[in-house]
Design a protein around this motif. Structure first.
Motif, PDB file in Angstrom:
ATOM      1  N   SER A  62       0.825  -1.210   0.000  1.00  0.00           N
ATOM      2  CA  SER A  62       0.000   0.000   0.000  1.00  0.00           C
ATOM      3  C   SER A  62       0.860   1.262   0.000  1.00  0.00           C
ATOM      4  O   SER A  62       0.387   2.337  -0.349  1.00  0.00           O
ATOM      5  CB  SER A  62      -0.934   0.006   1.210  1.00  0.00           C
ATOM      6  N   LYS A  63       2.124   1.134   0.358  1.00  0.00           N
ATOM      7  CA  LYS A  63       2.978   2.318   0.402  1.00  0.00           C
ATOM      8  C   LYS A  63       3.801   2.514  -0.862  1.00  0.00           C
ATOM      9  O   LYS A  63       4.003   3.635  -1.318  1.00  0.00           O
ATOM     10  CB  LYS A  63       3.936   2.215   1.597  1.00  0.00           C
ATOM     11  N   ILE A  65       5.244   3.165  -4.305  1.00  0.00           N
ATOM     12  CA  ILE A  65       4.682   3.863  -5.459  1.00  0.00           C
ATOM     13  C   ILE A  65       5.408   3.502  -6.750  1.00  0.00           C
ATOM     14  O   ILE A  65       5.236   4.157  -7.774  1.00  0.00           O
ATOM     15  CB  ILE A  65       4.729   5.396  -5.265  1.00  0.00           C
ATOM     16  N   ARG A  91      -1.514  -7.544  -8.590  1.00  0.00           N
ATOM     17  CA  ARG A  91      -1.485  -6.693  -7.406  1.00  0.00           C
ATOM     18  C   ARG A  91      -0.091  -6.139  -7.141  1.00  0.00           C
ATOM     19  O   ARG A  91       0.070  -5.032  -6.656  1.00  0.00           O
ATOM     20  CB  ARG A  91      -1.945  -7.486  -6.182  1.00  0.00           C
ATOM     21  N   PRO A 117      11.700   6.744  -0.581  1.00  0.00           N
ATOM     22  CA  PRO A 117      11.041   7.978  -0.140  1.00  0.00           C
ATOM     23  C   PRO A 117       9.696   7.754   0.559  1.00  0.00           C
ATOM     24  O   PRO A 117       9.245   8.629   1.277  1.00  0.00           O
ATOM     25  CB  PRO A 117      10.851   8.769  -1.442  1.00  0.00           C
ATOM     26  N   THR A 118       9.067   6.605   0.362  1.00  0.00           N
ATOM     27  CA  THR A 118       7.745   6.417   0.960  1.00  0.00           C
ATOM     28  C   THR A 118       7.804   5.729   2.313  1.00  0.00           C
ATOM     29  O   THR A 118       6.805   5.673   3.024  1.00  0.00           O
ATOM     30  CB  THR A 118       6.860   5.550   0.060  1.00  0.00           C
ATOM     31  N   GLY A 119       8.939   5.149   2.635  1.00  0.00           N
ATOM     32  CA  GLY A 119       9.015   4.380   3.874  1.00  0.00           C
ATOM     33  C   GLY A 119       8.481   2.972   3.719  1.00  0.00           C
ATOM     34  O   GLY A 119       8.272   2.269   4.703  1.00  0.00           O
TER      35      GLY A 119
ATOM     36  N   SER B  61      -0.280   7.266  -1.846  1.00  0.00           N
ATOM     37  CA  SER B  61       0.388   6.345  -0.930  1.00  0.00           C
ATOM     38  C   SER B  61      -0.164   6.510   0.488  1.00  0.00           C
ATOM     39  O   SER B  61      -0.409   5.534   1.200  1.00  0.00           O
ATOM     40  CB  SER B  61       1.891   6.598  -0.959  1.00  0.00           C
ATOM     41  N   ALA B  64      -3.763   5.069   0.490  1.00  0.00           N
ATOM     42  CA  ALA B  64      -3.786   3.615   0.305  1.00  0.00           C
ATOM     43  C   ALA B  64      -3.318   2.900   1.565  1.00  0.00           C
ATOM     44  O   ALA B  64      -3.874   1.876   1.952  1.00  0.00           O
ATOM     45  CB  ALA B  64      -2.908   3.221  -0.881  1.00  0.00           C
ATOM     46  N   SER B  65      -2.281   3.472   2.223  1.00  0.00           N
ATOM     47  CA  SER B  65      -1.753   2.786   3.408  1.00  0.00           C
ATOM     48  C   SER B  65      -2.468   3.236   4.674  1.00  0.00           C
ATOM     49  O   SER B  65      -2.343   2.599   5.713  1.00  0.00           O
ATOM     50  CB  SER B  65      -0.251   3.055   3.542  1.00  0.00           C
ATOM     51  N   ASP B  67      -1.779   5.448   6.626  1.00  0.00           N
ATOM     52  CA  ASP B  67      -0.755   5.508   7.664  1.00  0.00           C
ATOM     53  C   ASP B  67       0.160   6.679   7.376  1.00  0.00           C
ATOM     54  O   ASP B  67       0.809   6.735   6.333  1.00  0.00           O
ATOM     55  CB  ASP B  67       0.031   4.185   7.667  1.00  0.00           C
ATOM     56  N   THR B  69       3.508   8.699   7.851  1.00  0.00           N
ATOM     57  CA  THR B  69       4.861   8.517   8.378  1.00  0.00           C
ATOM     58  C   THR B  69       5.695   9.755   8.112  1.00  0.00           C
ATOM     59  O   THR B  69       5.488  10.460   7.124  1.00  0.00           O
ATOM     60  CB  THR B  69       5.586   7.331   7.705  1.00  0.00           C
ATOM     61  N   ALA B  72       7.856   9.694   4.645  1.00  0.00           N
ATOM     62  CA  ALA B  72       7.220  10.174   3.428  1.00  0.00           C
ATOM     63  C   ALA B  72       6.965  11.675   3.522  1.00  0.00           C
ATOM     64  O   ALA B  72       7.094  12.398   2.538  1.00  0.00           O
ATOM     65  CB  ALA B  72       5.917   9.426   3.196  1.00  0.00           C
ATOM     66  N   SER B 147      -6.147  -0.482  -1.535  1.00  0.00           N
ATOM     67  CA  SER B 147      -4.904  -0.346  -0.767  1.00  0.00           C
ATOM     68  C   SER B 147      -3.650  -0.426  -1.639  1.00  0.00           C
ATOM     69  O   SER B 147      -2.656  -1.053  -1.269  1.00  0.00           O
ATOM     70  CB  SER B 147      -4.814  -1.408   0.336  1.00  0.00           C
TER      71      SER B 147
END
Ligand code: SF4
Ligand code: SF4
Ligand code: SF4
Ligand code: SF4
Lengths: 251, 289
Positions: A62-63, A65, A91, A117-119, B61, B64-65, B67, B69, B72, B147
């Motif tokens: 989900s994080k 990108i 997916r 960069p998104t963690g 992002s 979707a998550s 969350d 942080t 980011a 997600s």
């Protein structure tokens, strides 16, 4: 509209042609099933092996990108370990994973989690990485079949922390314990054709663990005569065959 | 010409191509091991130190998550700061599609023998640019539901552009890559170019959520169109030069203009240079805007 039907047709033909040619070139490579020369053919990898520091699968997905920072960071570091996932698993399309551990394992330089960069990849210590779990195919490993090899343990960045050794008449037998982080360096440096080590995802390990341990214990308890039959009757011919295969691959 | 432009004696349209090419070259250098800009325009690392993330990608992002942080957030901050200054200049100066689209239109003009100003209106011009906000919201909702940062991963021109480059390099060097990734990404870019051929700038004007997000920055950014008081010749060259359909001429008696579709490419400025020289790109404060 100044865009005529004919133009459109022409354009579609060009675009279509370009696509067909490019996919025609690559189709064989897209659908070529990986030749099963790897160890433990009965055990599937069980998904994508993520770069180190990846969050648990759902959160990671989900994080991420698909920016390609990790892929290119690994390339800049000259390890080239990270590939981009294709369409087999919709997916996970576009996400990073370690594709070819036999040639391009992760060297745990820990630069990719530092720069994501998104963690989606998190900075952690090497020892806490959980990319996967390495399993040795005892039927193929030189050490388990009368030899002294231990290349895997020498290649492993965590060394003695991860490796247990069982020395005996049957060889210098390495065993990888659960502290393994799954980087795949051992896969790379195993001299057996196609490697005798396979890295599977942690979730896959949870599934196959019981079976694997039973086999291991049985092997440890095996009487010498039976072991002799297995090593000389079964394992060595296979090992030699893979040696030839390795030679051919090199050529 | 802007001040910078005047200083270097280059036209804006040249200058912005230098900027674009410079940025693309910096990205290409990563394939030779140079750590100037690593990644792509959806997310990157500048000088091996500053993490950057595209603002719309950040939102996707984030949603979707579900969350938040700091990692980011620190990556999106520099991007936000940049666009608070320059607004949607990203589209005119940095986005590679703007350049590719220009090539497509050149080819089209050549084949149909029409000049710059004569880009005929298509039905696409009737489509309201506002539709982009609906599209963007929809994409965010989809991302939340599945997600996955949906647009950024699958459709984004930026992701796919740089994925094509990276994938191509990996293919060429026989490094681990799935060729289907390159085929897919290249197809998306090709599809966008075909769309451009049929409906010029429909994507940028009405659809692209990346551009729409930066467009919102135009409302507050330092960079804006500034109009000098003077005699407008009513030649309408400014509007003919603008491929984003910004209504310039009818606003020319105001101090300036903040339009969410303006990409600060400066073509209107160049158009007006032949007559009134009334339009400027300005970072300075303009009253009543
Ligand atoms: S750097 Fe992070 S967000 Fe970017 S592709 Fe890699 S894992 Fe995904
Ligand atoms: S830790 Fe280093 S070698 Fe391993 S995947 Fe990341 S960048 Fe590549
Ligand atoms: S055993 Fe293999 S996969 Fe596990 S940490 Fe060591 S080298 Fe990496
Ligand atoms: S609207 Fe989108 S495609 Fe167009 S220039 Fe801006 S970012 Fe690029």
């Amino acid at each position: 509209m100044d865009f005529t039907r004919r133009d459109f047709l022409k354009l579609s033909v060009i675009a279509g042609g370009a696509l067909t040619v490019s996919s025609g070139l690559y189709l064989p490579r897209i659908f070529a099933a990986d030749k099963e020369l790897g160890p433990l053919p009965g055990i599937d990898v069980g998904g994508l092996i993520r770069p180190p520091g990846a969050l648990p699968e759902r959160e990671f997905r989900s994080k991420c990108i698909s920016c390609g920072v990790c892929v290119n960071v690994c390339r800049v570091m000259k390890y080239d370990a990270i590939a981009i996932a294709g369409l087999r698993d919709l997916r996970n399309f576009g996400t990073p994973y370690i594709k070819e551990m036999r040639d391009f394992p992760c060297y745990l330089c820990m630069e990719c989690p530092k720069h994501c960069p998104t963690g989606a990849l998190q900075k952690i210590e090497k020892e806490k990485v959980t990319m996967g779990m390495a399993l040795i195919d005892f039927g193929l490993c030189f050490g388990w079949n009368g030899d002294i090899c231990l290349s895997c343990s020498k290649a492993c960045p965590l060394g003695a922390l991860v490796f247990d050794f069982h020395h005996g008449t049957w060889g210098n037998q390495p065993y990888i314990n659960e502290k393994c982080v799954g980087c795949g360096l051992c896969v790379r440096y195993c001299p057996l054709g196609g490697s005798a080590v396979k890295v599977v995802t942690r979730s896959q390990y949870a599934i196959v663990k019981e079976d694997y341990l039973i086999k291991f214990k049985r092997l440890m308890a095996m009487p010498d005569e039976e072991r002799y039959a297995v090593v000389y009757g079964q394992n060595l011919p296979e090992i030699i065959a893979r040696g030839r295969l390795l030679e051919r691959e090199h050529r | 010409m802007t001040k910078i432009g005047r200083y270097f004696k280059v036209k804006l349209s040249k200058l912005r191509r230098f900027v674009l090419l410079g940025i693309i070259i910096l990205f290409l250098l990563q394939f030779f091991g140079v750590k100037a800009l690593v990644g792509g325009l959806t997310g990157s690392v500048a000088v091996w130190f500053v993490k950057l993330i595209d603002v719309f990608a950040y939102f996707e992002s984030l949603i979707a998550s579900k969350d938040f942080t700091m990692t980011a957030f620190w990556a999106v901050l520099p991007a936000i700061a940049l666009y608070l200054i320059f607004g949607r200049a990203f589209c005119g100066w940095v986005c590679p599609m703007d350049f590719l689209y220009e090539i497509v239109n050149r080819i089209k003009d050549k084949r149909q023998g029409s000049g710059v100003g004569s880009q005929k209106k298509t039905i696409a011009d009737k489509i309201s640019p506002k539709i982009g906000y609906v599209v963007a919201m929809l994409l965010i909702v989809i991302s939340a539901l599945i997600s996955i940062p949906f647009f950024t991963n699958y459709i984004s021109h930026l992701t796919n552009f740089f994925r094509t480059l990276t994938g191509g390099v990996f293919l060429a060097l026989d490094l681990p890559v799935e060729p289907v990734v390159v085929v897919y990404s290249l197809s998306v870019i090709t599809a966008l170019l075909v769309l451009e051929y049929i409906y010029p700038r429909l994507w940028c004007r009405a659809l692209c959520p990346v551009g729409k997000t930066y467009g919102l920055f135009n409302k507050v950014s330092l960079l804006k169109l500034k109009f000098v008081e003077g005699e407008c010749g009513e030649c309408n060259l400014c509007e003919q030069m603008c491929y984003m359909n910004v209504k310039i001429a009818r606003n020319i008696d105001r101090p300036g203009l903040r339009d969410t579709n303006c990409i600060y490419c400066g073509r209107c400025v160049e158009g007006c240079e032949t007559k009134g020289k009334l339009i400027k790109l300005s970072l300075k404060r303009v009253k009543e805007l």
